[in-house]
Enzyme design. Structure first.
Site, PDB file in Angstrom:
ATOM      1  N   GLY A   1       0.794  -1.232  -0.088  1.00  0.00           N
ATOM      2  CA  GLY A   1       0.010   0.069  -0.097  1.00  0.00           C
ATOM      3  C   GLY A   1       0.768   1.358  -0.072  1.00  0.00           C
ATOM      4  O   GLY A   1       2.009   1.355  -0.048  1.00  0.00           O
ATOM      5  N   GLN A   2       0.117   2.273   0.231  1.00  0.00           N
ATOM      6  CA  GLN A   2       1.032   3.599  -0.100  1.00  0.00           C
ATOM      7  C   GLN A   2       1.869   3.749   1.061  1.00  0.00           C
ATOM      8  O   GLN A   2       3.176   4.252   1.151  1.00  0.00           O
ATOM      9  CB  GLN A   2      -0.091   4.769  -0.347  1.00  0.00           C
ATOM     10  N   LEU A   3       1.329   3.469   2.288  1.00  0.00           N
ATOM     11  CA  LEU A   3       2.278   3.902   3.472  1.00  0.00           C
ATOM     12  C   LEU A   3       3.296   2.742   3.662  1.00  0.00           C
ATOM     13  O   LEU A   3       4.426   2.985   4.022  1.00  0.00           O
ATOM     14  CB  LEU A   3       1.196   4.017   4.729  1.00  0.00           C
TER      15      LEU A   3
ATOM     16  N   ALA B   1      -5.307  -2.712   5.341  1.00  0.00           N
ATOM     17  CA  ALA B   1      -6.820  -2.147   5.536  1.00  0.00           C
ATOM     18  C   ALA B   1      -7.536  -2.440   4.427  1.00  0.00           C
ATOM     19  O   ALA B   1      -7.013  -2.532   3.478  1.00  0.00           O
ATOM     20  CB  ALA B   1      -6.865  -0.613   6.110  1.00  0.00           C
TER      21      ALA B   1
ATOM     22  N   THR C   1      -9.816  -0.513   2.182  1.00  0.00           N
ATOM     23  CA  THR C   1      -9.928   0.809   1.936  1.00  0.00           C
ATOM     24  C   THR C   1     -10.660   1.070   0.966  1.00  0.00           C
ATOM     25  O   THR C   1     -10.964   2.473   0.530  1.00  0.00           O
ATOM     26  CB  THR C   1      -8.520   1.570   1.909  1.00  0.00           C
TER      27      THR C   1
ATOM     28  N   ASP D   1      -9.946   9.572   9.321  1.00  0.00           N
ATOM     29  CA  ASP D   1     -10.859  10.660   9.578  1.00  0.00           C
ATOM     30  C   ASP D   1     -12.306  10.098   9.453  1.00  0.00           C
ATOM     31  O   ASP D   1     -13.077  10.933   9.864  1.00  0.00           O
ATOM     32  CB  ASP D   1     -10.422  11.932   8.814  1.00  0.00           C
TER      33      ASP D   1
ATOM     34  N   TYR E   1     -17.223   1.663   5.780  1.00  0.00           N
ATOM     35  CA  TYR E   1     -15.643   1.793   5.935  1.00  0.00           C
ATOM     36  C   TYR E   1     -15.349   2.385   7.281  1.00  0.00           C
ATOM     37  O   TYR E   1     -14.563   1.973   8.026  1.00  0.00           O
ATOM     38  CB  TYR E   1     -14.834   2.800   4.736  1.00  0.00           C
TER      39      TYR E   1
ATOM     40  N   LYS F   1     -13.467   0.778  10.561  1.00  0.00           N
ATOM     41  CA  LYS F   1     -12.462   1.303  11.250  1.00  0.00           C
ATOM     42  C   LYS F   1     -12.801   1.740  12.604  1.00  0.00           C
ATOM     43  O   LYS F   1     -11.564   1.566  13.294  1.00  0.00           O
ATOM     44  CB  LYS F   1     -11.553   2.650  10.360  1.00  0.00           C
TER      45      LYS F   1
ATOM     46  N   TRP G   1      -6.940  11.447   3.824  1.00  0.00           N
ATOM     47  CA  TRP G   1      -6.741  12.102   2.669  1.00  0.00           C
ATOM     48  C   TRP G   1      -5.138  11.600   2.001  1.00  0.00           C
ATOM     49  O   TRP G   1      -4.557  12.372   1.648  1.00  0.00           O
ATOM     50  CB  TRP G   1      -6.752  13.300   2.218  1.00  0.00           C
TER      51      TRP G   1
END
Length: 281
Positions: free
Chosen positions: A11-13, A62, A64, A104, A127, A131, A152
């Site tokens: 994933g991105q992170l 996750a 997402t 968020d 979602y 979470k 975001w």
């Protein structure tokens, strides 16, 4: 040497942590994709955790797909709630440190001031519900966990708003973007560094923290910044969310207050434009 397990490695992170791991050779890093850590197979997950036996877990994995979650509630809850419960329980039993990433979207968007960690949660989509259930389970099973709520997220890796805008701005003459959802973007590279900084801090103070870049903007204003920094010719228009219906409702206002993480961990939180510029360059 301490062993760090990163779930959601592709994933991105997870991808940004992989980049940073090159400068952090004091740890043995284990980047687990869906084959190494199977968040939707809970029995297998327990076996996998025991096999890896980490000292630290960065739970970045996750479910997402916000809109898809509306029709895939069971899998969203399996990954975002039940798997988190198992990971937190494991961390508690093995005295492993756990940083779990949340969102968020646990808020309903009815606030008009930046939301701190004590603000009331009230998710308005599946979602967000999944979470929030994960957060509750995480702290119940392991009160020593750190949960970071972010918003975001974008990065040079994976699919995200910035990359979509860059593509559309090169393909089209005009695009429209919603202008009535307010928050702040998060450059995944900044969040990844913040997680490492927290881990390397002399103190471990559990609980929920907020992290996003500084600035208060709409998606439309974010798109304008992308257009300007990327020097795209495309014309960007602002539209209300009602003109762009989606299966899942989005919070109208989900700006996160970062005071707690800045004070406790002495973190420098860059302004979103500074980070966006870095990513685009």
């Amino acid at each position: 040497m301490k062993k760090i397990l990163v779930t959601g490695a592709n994933g991105q992170l997870g991808s940004e942590l992989k980049v940073l791991s090159g400068n952090n050779k004091d740890f043995e890093w284990i980047f687990a994709d869906r084959t190494k850590i199977t968040l939707d197979n809970l029995d297998l997950l327990k076996v996998q955790l025991n096999d890896i036996d980490p000292d630290v877990i960065f739970n970045c994995g996750a479910y997402t797909a916000v809109d898809k979650a509306e029709s895939e509630k069971e899998i969203a809850f399996a990954v975002n709630h039940l798997a988190v419960e198992i990971i937190a329980k494991y961390a508690s039993e093995k005295k492993a440190k756990l940083i779990h990433v949340s969102t968020d979207y646990v808020f309903d968007g009815s606030s008009s001031i930046a939301l701190n960690e004590e603000a009331e949660t009230n998710p308005i989509n599946v979602y967000g519900e999944s979470k929030r259930a994960g957060e509750i389970a995480c702290l119940k099973e392991n009160p020593d966990s750190i949960i970071i709520r972010t918003s975001w997220v974008y990065s040079k890796f994976g699919n995200n708003f910035v990359k979509t805008m860059q593509r559309l701005m090169q393909e089209r003459e005009t695009i429209n973007v919603v202008n009535d959802q307010i928050g702040s973007p998060t450059y995944a590279a900044d969040l990844a560094q913040a997680m490492i900084d927290i881990l390397e801090n002399s103190e471990w103070i559990p609980g929920i923290y907020n992290y996003s870049n500084e600035g208060e903007i709409s998606w439309y204003e974010f798109a304008l910044s992308i257009q300007e920094l990327g020097k795209y010719d495309c014309k960007v228009g602002g539209i209300p969310s009602s003109s762009y219906p989606t299966p899942a409702k989005r919070p109208e206002f989900s700006l996160l207050d970062k005071k707690k993480i800045k004070e406790i961990y002495n973190l420098n939180v860059p302004h979103y434009r500074e980070s966006l510029k870095k990513m685009i360059e």
